[in-house]
Design a protein around this motif. Structure first.
Motif, PDB file in Angstrom:
ATOM      1  N   UNK A  38      12.113  24.568   7.193  1.00 42.85           N
ATOM      2  CA  UNK A  38      10.770  23.770   6.842  1.00 42.85           C
ATOM      3  C   UNK A  38       9.835  24.438   7.853  1.00 42.85           C
ATOM      4  N   UNK A  39       8.312  24.674   7.262  1.00 46.82           N
ATOM      5  CA  UNK A  39       7.471  25.493   8.113  1.00 46.82           C
ATOM      6  C   UNK A  39       6.343  24.521   8.523  1.00 46.82           C
ATOM      7  N   UNK A  40       6.526  23.395   8.238  1.00 47.18           N
ATOM      8  CA  UNK A  40       5.227  22.275   8.519  1.00 47.18           C
ATOM      9  C   UNK A  40       3.942  22.478   7.573  1.00 47.18           C
ATOM     10  N   UNK A  41       3.941  23.546   6.728  1.00 46.99           N
ATOM     11  CA  UNK A  41       2.931  23.678   5.839  1.00 46.99           C
ATOM     12  C   UNK A  41       3.135  23.667   4.510  1.00 46.99           C
ATOM     13  N   UNK A  42       4.191  24.364   3.962  1.00 41.25           N
ATOM     14  CA  UNK A  42       4.725  24.189   2.693  1.00 41.25           C
ATOM     15  C   UNK A  42       5.322  22.775   2.465  1.00 41.25           C
ATOM     16  N   UNK A  43       5.778  22.230   3.473  1.00 41.01           N
ATOM     17  CA  UNK A  43       6.430  20.874   3.460  1.00 41.01           C
ATOM     18  C   UNK A  43       5.949  20.214   4.870  1.00 41.01           C
ATOM     19  N   UNK A  44       5.733  18.776   4.728  1.00 42.40           N
ATOM     20  CA  UNK A  44       5.221  18.296   5.975  1.00 42.40           C
ATOM     21  C   UNK A  44       6.448  17.822   6.920  1.00 42.40           C
ATOM     22  N   UNK A  45       7.117  18.947   7.388  1.00 42.52           N
ATOM     23  CA  UNK A  45       8.174  18.818   8.310  1.00 42.52           C
ATOM     24  C   UNK A  45       8.736  20.150   8.779  1.00 42.52           C
ATOM     25  N   UNK A  46       9.379  19.925   9.998  1.00 40.06           N
ATOM     26  CA  UNK A  46       9.772  21.225  10.749  1.00 40.06           C
ATOM     27  C   UNK A  46      11.185  21.133  10.991  1.00 40.06           C
ATOM     28  N   UNK A  47      11.898  22.499  10.816  1.00 41.08           N
ATOM     29  CA  UNK A  47      13.364  22.238  11.226  1.00 41.08           C
ATOM     30  C   UNK A  47      13.846  23.327  11.828  1.00 41.08           C
ATOM     31  N   UNK A  48      14.475  24.465  11.251  1.00 45.67           N
ATOM     32  CA  UNK A  48      15.295  25.501  12.057  1.00 45.67           C
ATOM     33  C   UNK A  48      14.485  26.894  11.981  1.00 45.67           C
ATOM     34  N   UNK A  49      14.534  27.718  12.938  1.00 49.68           N
ATOM     35  CA  UNK A  49      14.338  29.006  12.816  1.00 49.68           C
ATOM     36  C   UNK A  49      15.458  29.990  12.638  1.00 49.68           C
ATOM     37  N   UNK A  50      15.176  31.383  12.730  1.00 50.06           N
ATOM     38  CA  UNK A  50      16.435  32.195  12.226  1.00 50.06           C
ATOM     39  C   UNK A  50      17.332  32.214  13.769  1.00 50.06           C
ATOM     40  N   UNK A  51      16.776  32.072  14.993  1.00 51.10           N
ATOM     41  CA  UNK A  51      18.057  31.882  15.971  1.00 51.10           C
ATOM     42  C   UNK A  51      18.975  30.763  15.844  1.00 51.10           C
ATOM     43  N   UNK A  52      18.649  29.816  15.274  1.00 54.77           N
ATOM     44  CA  UNK A  52      19.583  28.728  15.107  1.00 54.77           C
ATOM     45  C   UNK A  52      20.378  29.139  14.208  1.00 54.77           C
ATOM     46  N   UNK A  53      20.159  29.945  13.005  1.00 54.00           N
ATOM     47  CA  UNK A  53      21.135  30.284  11.775  1.00 54.00           C
ATOM     48  C   UNK A  53      21.732  31.411  12.608  1.00 54.00           C
ATOM     49  N   UNK A  54      21.385  32.356  13.585  1.00 49.69           N
ATOM     50  CA  UNK A  54      22.092  33.369  14.263  1.00 49.69           C
ATOM     51  C   UNK A  54      23.284  32.685  15.113  1.00 49.69           C
ATOM     52  N   UNK A  55      22.855  31.545  15.924  1.00 49.11           N
ATOM     53  CA  UNK A  55      23.694  30.685  16.693  1.00 49.11           C
ATOM     54  C   UNK A  55      24.885  30.378  15.827  1.00 49.11           C
TER      55      UNK A  55
END
Ligand code: DX5
Ligand code: ZN
Length: 216
Positions: A38-55
């Motif tokens: 989630x990006x905080x724009x399309x939806x009103x919340x923020x979660x994970x970026x690609x580095x978390x997925x890679x980890x």
């Protein structure tokens, strides 16, 4: 017929111990982990970026079903593919080159999916059905876990089943939001084969009941 799959959403797991959440999915005998971006724009919340997925990818061989809730998903599909996503799904509501992005996801070696919100009609995904591996019908307004299932979405699931039959296609039909032991059977009966569950998996005392229902 696609085999039924339960894809637990790590959004509902302990974010300080995400790898343990993924390991719990694996030890439950399941194959898919659903990862909500989630990006905080399309939806009103923020979660994970690609580095978390890679980890998470470093310690897991699960199939990563990555749900992008972004205004500009085309700018990020490469990063998530490189991070280890197996399937990347993108929403039809924002304004960006959807068809090209679906093709790009395939060219990056991932499966692709289109997603539509409860208020978006089935016609909005219809143009893409012949080039997707999965269609995700949101059963809540995306942004937060723990919301109530929106029953009218089942009519759109029925429309997808009909279109898939008419066109001789085989894409998976996934639902996401408010899926629990009461709502999962309604979705299964409507033709859903892929069930995302956050709260009802990670916060449940008895995960096996939900797993059994998904696989019934
Ligand atoms: C909602 C997310 C869902 C969410 C589902 O924006 O896309 O994947 O985690 O959570 P539950 O199962 O708690 O409704
Ligand atoms: Zn999701």
């Amino acid at each position: 017929m696609n085999s039924p799959l339960l894809a637990p959403s790590v959004l509902a797991s302990d974010h300080a111990r995400l790898a343990e959440g993924v390991a719990t999915i694996k030890s439950s005998g399941l194959e898919w982990a659903h990862i909500d971006i989630m990006d905080g724009h399309f939806v009103p919340n923020l979660t994970f970026g690609p580095e978390i997925v890679a980890a998470l990818r470093k310690d897991s061989d699960l199939f990563f079903d990555v749900h992008l809730m972004l205004d500009n998903p085309h700018l990020y599909v490469e990063a998530f593919a490189k991070a280890g996503a197996n399937l990347i799904s993108i929403h039809v509501e924002p304004d960006y080159p959807i068809e090209e992005t679906l093709d790009t996801i395939h060219s990056l070696g991932c499966q692709n999916g289109v997603v539509f919100n409860p208020g978006t009609p089935t016609e909005a995904v219809a143009p893409y059905l012949d080039k997707v591996d999965l269609v995700l019908a949101m059963t809540v307004q995306p942004g937060f876990g723990g919301q109530s299932f929106q029953t009218p979405v089942l009519e759109k699931v029925a429309e997808l089943v009909e279109l898939r039959e008419q066109k001789g296609l085989s894409f998976r039909i996934e639902v996401d939001g408010g899926i629990d032991p009461d709502t999962l059977p309604l979705c299964r009966d409507a033709g859903v084969d892929t069930f995302v569950a956050g709260t009802a998996f990670f916060k449940a005392e008895d995960k096996q009941a939900l797993i059994d229902l998904a696989q019934a």
